[in-house]
Design a protein around this motif. Structure first.
Motif, PDB file in Angstrom:
ATOM      1  N   LEU A  68       3.524   9.430  -4.077  1.00  0.00           N
ATOM      2  CA  LEU A  68       2.203   8.908  -4.444  1.00  0.00           C
ATOM      3  C   LEU A  68       1.201   9.065  -3.299  1.00  0.00           C
ATOM      4  O   LEU A  68       0.046   8.649  -3.419  1.00  0.00           O
ATOM      5  CB  LEU A  68       2.318   7.417  -4.819  1.00  0.00           C
ATOM      6  N   LYS A  69       1.690   9.611  -2.182  1.00  0.00           N
ATOM      7  CA  LYS A  69       0.885   9.739  -0.958  1.00  0.00           C
ATOM      8  C   LYS A  69       0.280   8.384  -0.545  1.00  0.00           C
ATOM      9  O   LYS A  69      -0.889   8.289  -0.183  1.00  0.00           O
ATOM     10  CB  LYS A  69      -0.200  10.817  -1.120  1.00  0.00           C
ATOM     11  N   LEU A  70       1.096   7.346  -0.655  1.00  0.00           N
ATOM     12  CA  LEU A  70       0.636   6.026  -0.220  1.00  0.00           C
ATOM     13  C   LEU A  70       0.426   6.064   1.283  1.00  0.00           C
ATOM     14  O   LEU A  70       0.968   6.934   1.976  1.00  0.00           O
ATOM     15  CB  LEU A  70       1.658   4.947  -0.600  1.00  0.00           C
ATOM     16  N   TYR A  71      -0.316   5.090   1.775  1.00  0.00           N
ATOM     17  CA  TYR A  71      -0.701   5.152   3.177  1.00  0.00           C
ATOM     18  C   TYR A  71       0.426   4.687   4.106  1.00  0.00           C
ATOM     19  O   TYR A  71       0.991   3.616   3.926  1.00  0.00           O
ATOM     20  CB  TYR A  71      -1.978   4.330   3.435  1.00  0.00           C
ATOM     21  N   GLY A  72       0.712   5.507   5.111  1.00  0.00           N
ATOM     22  CA  GLY A  72       1.742   5.148   6.094  1.00  0.00           C
ATOM     23  C   GLY A  72       3.136   5.129   5.488  1.00  0.00           C
ATOM     24  O   GLY A  72       3.950   4.257   5.816  1.00  0.00           O
ATOM     25  N   CYS A  98      12.382   3.915  -1.473  1.00  0.00           N
ATOM     26  CA  CYS A  98      10.990   3.494  -1.711  1.00  0.00           C
ATOM     27  C   CYS A  98      10.020   4.398  -0.945  1.00  0.00           C
ATOM     28  O   CYS A  98       8.917   4.677  -1.415  1.00  0.00           O
ATOM     29  CB  CYS A  98      10.791   2.034  -1.297  1.00  0.00           C
ATOM     30  N   THR A  99      10.449   4.843   0.224  1.00  0.00           N
ATOM     31  CA  THR A  99       9.606   5.763   1.007  1.00  0.00           C
ATOM     32  C   THR A  99       9.379   7.065   0.241  1.00  0.00           C
ATOM     33  O   THR A  99       8.280   7.628   0.256  1.00  0.00           O
ATOM     34  CB  THR A  99      10.263   6.056   2.381  1.00  0.00           C
ATOM     35  N   GLU A 100      10.438   7.514  -0.425  1.00  0.00           N
ATOM     36  CA  GLU A 100      10.302   8.736  -1.227  1.00  0.00           C
ATOM     37  C   GLU A 100       9.224   8.568  -2.300  1.00  0.00           C
ATOM     38  O   GLU A 100       8.392   9.453  -2.510  1.00  0.00           O
ATOM     39  CB  GLU A 100      11.632   9.020  -1.920  1.00  0.00           C
ATOM     40  N   VAL A 101       9.246   7.394  -2.957  1.00  0.00           N
ATOM     41  CA  VAL A 101       8.217   7.099  -3.972  1.00  0.00           C
ATOM     42  C   VAL A 101       6.841   7.059  -3.304  1.00  0.00           C
ATOM     43  O   VAL A 101       5.864   7.623  -3.811  1.00  0.00           O
ATOM     44  CB  VAL A 101       8.510   5.744  -4.666  1.00  0.00           C
ATOM     45  N   ALA A 102       6.789   6.417  -2.135  1.00  0.00           N
ATOM     46  CA  ALA A 102       5.510   6.293  -1.404  1.00  0.00           C
ATOM     47  C   ALA A 102       4.979   7.673  -1.028  1.00  0.00           C
ATOM     48  O   ALA A 102       3.773   7.937  -1.099  1.00  0.00           O
ATOM     49  CB  ALA A 102       5.704   5.423  -0.168  1.00  0.00           C
ATOM     50  N   GLY A 112       1.433   1.683   2.127  1.00  0.00           N
ATOM     51  CA  GLY A 112       0.444   0.711   1.647  1.00  0.00           C
ATOM     52  C   GLY A 112      -0.376   1.263   0.502  1.00  0.00           C
ATOM     53  O   GLY A 112      -0.536   2.480   0.343  1.00  0.00           O
ATOM     54  N   PHE A 113      -0.917   0.349  -0.308  1.00  0.00           N
ATOM     55  CA  PHE A 113      -1.713   0.722  -1.483  1.00  0.00           C
ATOM     56  C   PHE A 113      -2.843  -0.297  -1.614  1.00  0.00           C
ATOM     57  O   PHE A 113      -2.577  -1.432  -1.961  1.00  0.00           O
ATOM     58  CB  PHE A 113      -0.829   0.697  -2.722  1.00  0.00           C
ATOM     59  N   VAL A 114      -4.004  -0.046  -1.293  1.00  0.00           N
ATOM     60  CA  VAL A 114      -4.631   1.139  -0.725  1.00  0.00           C
ATOM     61  C   VAL A 114      -4.759   0.925   0.782  1.00  0.00           C
ATOM     62  O   VAL A 114      -5.034  -0.190   1.205  1.00  0.00           O
ATOM     63  CB  VAL A 114      -6.013   1.335  -1.366  1.00  0.00           C
ATOM     64  N   GLY A 115      -4.618   1.963   1.600  1.00  0.00           N
ATOM     65  CA  GLY A 115      -4.604   1.787   3.050  1.00  0.00           C
ATOM     66  C   GLY A 115      -3.453   0.864   3.414  1.00  0.00           C
ATOM     67  O   GLY A 115      -2.340   0.995   2.891  1.00  0.00           O
ATOM     68  N   HIS A 116      -3.730  -0.104   4.290  1.00  0.00           N
ATOM     69  CA  HIS A 116      -2.680  -1.048   4.684  1.00  0.00           C
ATOM     70  C   HIS A 116      -2.771  -2.361   3.897  1.00  0.00           C
ATOM     71  O   HIS A 116      -2.200  -3.363   4.295  1.00  0.00           O
ATOM     72  CB  HIS A 116      -2.804  -1.388   6.175  1.00  0.00           C
TER      73      HIS A 116
END
Ligand code: F6R
Ligand code: MG
Ligand code: MG
Length: 368
Positions: free
Chosen positions: A89-93, A82-86, A16-20
């Motif tokens: 970027l240290k996106l949430y969850g 996409c998880t790798e990208v997340a 998520g961006f930002v949080g959920h």
């Protein structure tokens, strides 16, 4: 493989961006890149990547039928990419909905939500993909009942000879893993006993009685039941075919003019109104909500997705949004009390078992 087209919507929250609250554009870019490759290989005919809140939605057409291993693997691999990208970027969850370690033939039961329908494309094939965030699959029970069984919502049930026989509702008992089909309108009162309890019974499919054709299908995954603990709500998807013996686009959209209460707001543990929004407003921020629904309309043409039209963004839903905000204010004032907070049996995957365990010695019989 025949002339039939399969419309598959496979979705997951992989960060998520930002949080959920929302979606980072780099995740959408990565998904587009993966699906473009799948299109070049001829695996899919066409695709559209979208999002609602923190959920990434892969809308795809192909000719491989439902539950196809190649399509599901490609969707799974897309979510992994996409998880790798997340993660970068240290996106949430990051990767939160990918419950399994490795692909096992079918993404069902592995975390992502799946709604798929196979049909022969009609002379003109209008479809709507509804995508919701901060709610659960049962959220579609109320609008599906209105679309396909309520003559106050859908005059076609009364005045279109092709709809007058009614529709078959396939209902899933998510707890027992069983299904039952009701024929409406004759069995309406029986059906309502079950579908009025959307946390337990969900409408999975709707079929036309006139043609036997699939008219609507939804995601019915419940992550918590799969994972055995609270891992978020199962933000659901619904596909509805429209017109020519099926509800008109406007009849399909009409139930969303009345923002009904759904489960899944804040920590998956609160009820709130389902607010219809255009895609640009699919960003649930207030108290992690209120729950949102987006409706993307497409015309299929030889399997190509002509669109989308951002149908719930229409100004005619402004009042519904306003009403949803009023209801949200009212519900928020109830704080930790039901019915804003969910009933105890729906809280079983939250803190409740821990608090109960901690206090169990202190519970004494009322009459000692
Ligand atoms: C609701 C939802 C959010 C989270 C909340 C806490 O479906 O996704 O409301 O439950 O933001 O999230 P964590 O526990 O990840 O801090
Ligand atoms: Mg999330
Ligand atoms: Mg979500």
């Amino acid at each position: 493989m025949g002339d039939k087209i399969t419309l598959s919507v496979i979705k997951a929250d992989v960060g998520g961006f930002v949080g959920h609250s929302g979606m980072h554009p780099e995740l959408v870019d990565k998904a587009n890149e993966c699906l473009e490759k799948a299109k070049e290989k001829g695996l899919v005919i066409d695709f559209h990547v979208s999002s609602v809140g923190d959920d990434l939605e892969l809308i795809m057409t192909h000719q491989k039928g439902r539950d196809n291993g190649e399509i599901h693997r490609m969707a799974w691999d897309t979510f992994l990419a996409c998880t790798e990208v997340a993660r970068k970027l240290k996106l949430y969850g990051a990767g939160q909905d990918l419950l399994a370690d490795a692909f096992a033939g079918n993404v069902k039961g592995m975390g992502p939500g799946v709604a798929e329908m196979e049909f022969e494309e009609r002379k003109s094939e209008p479809v709507i993909v509804f995508m919701a965030d901060k709610t659960e699959p049962g959220a579609w029970n109320f609008p599906l009942f209105k679309m396909f069984a309520d003559p106050f919502n859908t005059p076609g049930l009364v005045i279109d000879p092709n709809m007058h026989d009614g529709f078959l509702f396939e209902v899933h008992d998510l707890m027992a893993g069983k299904k039952v089909t009701f024929s409406l309108p004759e069995e309406m009162y029986d059906a309502l006993v079950f579908i009025g309890a959307p946390g337990h019974y969900c409408i999975k499919n709707v079929f036309s009685k006139k043609t036997g054709e699939i008219a609507a299908t939804s995601t019915t995954q419940r992550l918590n039941l799969m994972a055995g603990k609270y891992v978020g709500k199962d933000d659901p998807v619904l596909i509805v075919r429209c017109q020519s013996g099926l509800p008109a686009v406007g009849e399909v959209l009409e139930p969303f003019a009345n923002p009904h209460l759904v489960s899944g707001w804040m920590r998956g543990s609160h009820r709130g109104p389902l607010m219809p929004v255009g895609h640009k407003n699919a960003l649930p921020t207030r108290f992690d909500g209120p729950p949102r629904v987006v409706g993307l309309g497409f015309q299929l043409s030889g399997g190509c997705l002509v669109g989308p039209q951002d149908l719930l963004g229409d100004v005619a839903f402004d009042k519904a949004r306003e009403q949803a905000n009023d209801i949200a204010n009212y519900m928020r004032r109830l704080g930790p009390f039901e019915p804003h907070r969910l009933n105890l049996d729906e809280m079983e995957y939250t803190t409740m078992p821990f608090v109960m365990d901690k206090l169990k010695e202190r519970f004494r019989p009322i009459i000692e």
